[in-house]
Scaffold this active site. Structure first.
Site, PDB file in Angstrom:
ATOM      1  N   ASP A  64     -29.576  13.909 -26.163  1.00 33.74           N
ATOM      2  CA  ASP A  64     -29.048  14.935 -25.260  1.00 33.74           C
ATOM      3  C   ASP A  64     -29.782  14.992 -23.919  1.00 33.74           C
ATOM      4  OD1 ASP A  64     -27.006  16.499 -26.983  1.00 33.74           O
ATOM      5  OD2 ASP A  64     -28.762  16.370 -28.276  1.00 33.74           O
ATOM      6  N   GLU A  69     -30.834  20.199 -17.369  1.00 41.97           N
ATOM      7  CA  GLU A  69     -31.031  21.605 -17.068  1.00 41.97           C
ATOM      8  C   GLU A  69     -31.741  22.343 -18.200  1.00 41.97           C
ATOM      9  OE1 GLU A  69     -28.266  24.907 -14.956  1.00 41.97           O
ATOM     10  OE2 GLU A  69     -27.680  24.403 -16.994  1.00 41.97           O
ATOM     11  N   ASP A  70     -31.691  21.819 -19.411  1.00 41.84           N
ATOM     12  CA  ASP A  70     -32.272  22.541 -20.541  1.00 41.84           C
ATOM     13  C   ASP A  70     -33.797  22.470 -20.624  1.00 41.84           C
ATOM     14  OD1 ASP A  70     -29.945  23.701 -21.590  1.00 41.84           O
ATOM     15  OD2 ASP A  70     -29.383  21.820 -22.550  1.00 41.84           O
ATOM     16  N   ARG A  89     -34.754  17.759 -29.249  1.00 38.72           N
ATOM     17  CA  ARG A  89     -34.715  18.014 -27.807  1.00 38.72           C
ATOM     18  C   ARG A  89     -36.083  18.378 -27.233  1.00 38.72           C
ATOM     19  NH1 ARG A  89     -29.995  20.298 -24.585  1.00 38.72           N
ATOM     20  NH2 ARG A  89     -30.999  18.697 -23.315  1.00 38.72           N
ATOM     21  N   ARG A 137     -31.421  29.196 -29.126  1.00 36.65           N
ATOM     22  CA  ARG A 137     -32.355  28.327 -28.399  1.00 36.65           C
ATOM     23  C   ARG A 137     -33.407  29.107 -27.609  1.00 36.65           C
ATOM     24  NH1 ARG A 137     -29.931  23.188 -28.067  1.00 36.65           N
ATOM     25  NH2 ARG A 137     -28.590  22.974 -29.894  1.00 36.65           N
ATOM     26  N   HIS A 167     -25.059  28.390 -25.376  1.00 34.41           N
ATOM     27  CA  HIS A 167     -25.882  28.944 -24.297  1.00 34.41           C
ATOM     28  C   HIS A 167     -25.146  30.041 -23.525  1.00 34.41           C
ATOM     29  CE1 HIS A 167     -28.023  24.816 -24.232  1.00 34.41           C
ATOM     30  NE2 HIS A 167     -28.912  25.697 -24.659  1.00 34.41           N
ATOM     31  N   ILE A 248     -19.841  16.762 -26.530  1.00 34.97           N
ATOM     32  CA  ILE A 248     -21.120  17.169 -27.116  1.00 34.97           C
ATOM     33  C   ILE A 248     -21.640  18.427 -26.411  1.00 34.97           C
ATOM     34  CG2 ILE A 248     -21.829  14.986 -28.139  1.00 34.97           C
ATOM     35  CD1 ILE A 248     -23.437  14.388 -25.610  1.00 34.97           C
ATOM     36  N   CYS A 254     -25.327  21.753 -16.702  1.00 34.97           N
ATOM     37  CA  CYS A 254     -26.430  21.207 -17.474  1.00 34.97           C
ATOM     38  C   CYS A 254     -26.745  19.757 -17.137  1.00 34.97           C
ATOM     39  CB  CYS A 254     -26.181  21.361 -18.978  1.00 34.97           C
ATOM     40  SG  CYS A 254     -24.677  20.615 -19.594  1.00 34.97           S
TER      41      CYS A 254
END
Length: 259
Positions: A64, A69-70, A89, A137, A167, A248, A254
């Site tokens: 991923d 952005e995560d 992640r 998350r 999110h 996904i 993101c």
């Protein structure tokens, strides 16, 4: 009004076919070569809006990792490296630090530490205020640490429960000029009642994650009602195909860090 000059993106890895997905938007597996083409078009679109784009190498060990952005939240004054609770992640944060150091002094790079967790998809900036989604998350401790950091630079923050999907920004997006795109659930949130909220039709829910860049809105392809509404607000629109990332749970915001 925010003005972006730089963006960081990461080329998708072939392992993206194994990326985490809720199946909320699609049950299909991404087509890797198509994803590469769409990613290149995304880069071109934001470059056309005056952004200098830094393109990072793909990371096969992190399926991923194109969703840059995560693992970080960036602003003009500082960068905050997040702390994903997902093992597949969490390692991405170490890889994004190298890129952040090209733009920020080390004393302006901050870190969310355990037991705090956070992913950038849960963080939405509205003027000088951050709305932080509490989700699977991002937890309360992560939001607390985030608040302590951003207040040093004149920002404020508050939390919003994420009761649907992955999110916060899957269900509410700020377009500047007091305009928001929201889901029916987010339209009921007290904190958003003073904004001009457009409730996106259920069949176009994916289009909530449209992206404001320097006065123009990037809108995912295939969502004519949402596109028409955005155009009615006076924004120029660029339509971008992100269908392979949609498979996904990935979307326009993101795929880049913008600052």
């Amino acid at each position: 009004m925010v003005k972006f000059t730089h963006a960081i993106v990461r080329t998708p890895s072939a392992s993206m076919l194994e990326g985490i997905t809720t199946g909320m938007f699609s049950d299909d597996v991404p087509v890797y070569q198509d994803a590469l083409i769409q990613h290149a078009h995304y880069i071109s679109a934001i470059e056309d809006l005056g952004i200098k784009v830094t393109v990072l190498e793909p990371l096969e060990e992190y399926p991923d990792s194109c969703f840059v952005e995560d693992p970080a939240v960036v602003m003009e004054e500082c960068a905050i490296v997040t702390n994903s609770p997902k093992e597949s992640r969490n390692g991405e944060k170490h890889e994004i630090i190298k890129a952040l150091k090209d733009f920020y002094d080390e004393d302006h790079i901050f870190y969310i530490e355990a037991p705090g967790t956070m992913e950038g998809g849960d963080v939405m900036l509205v003027d000088k205020h951050f709305f932080v989604g509490l989700s699977d998350r991002t937890n309360q401790e992560g939001a607390k640490q985030f608040d302590q950091i951003v207040r040093q630079f004149g920002y404020t923050s508050s939390t919003v429960p994420v009761t649907e999907g992955l999110h916060l920004k899957d269900f509410v997006i700020y377009l500047e000029n007091n305009n928001m795109l929201v889901s029916p659930v987010m339209n009921q949130v007290n904190e958003f009642q003073n904004y001009n909220c457009y409730v996106v039709e259920p069949e176009e829910l994916y289009a909530i994650n449209s992206l404001y860049i320097n006065g123009t809105i990037l809108v995912p392809e295939g969502h004519p009602k949402t596109q028409t509404h955005i155009e009615s607000l006076g924004y120029p629109v660029k339509v971008i195909n992100t269908d392979e990332f949609k498979k996904i749970d990935g979307s326009l915001t993101c795929l880049s860090l913008r600052f």
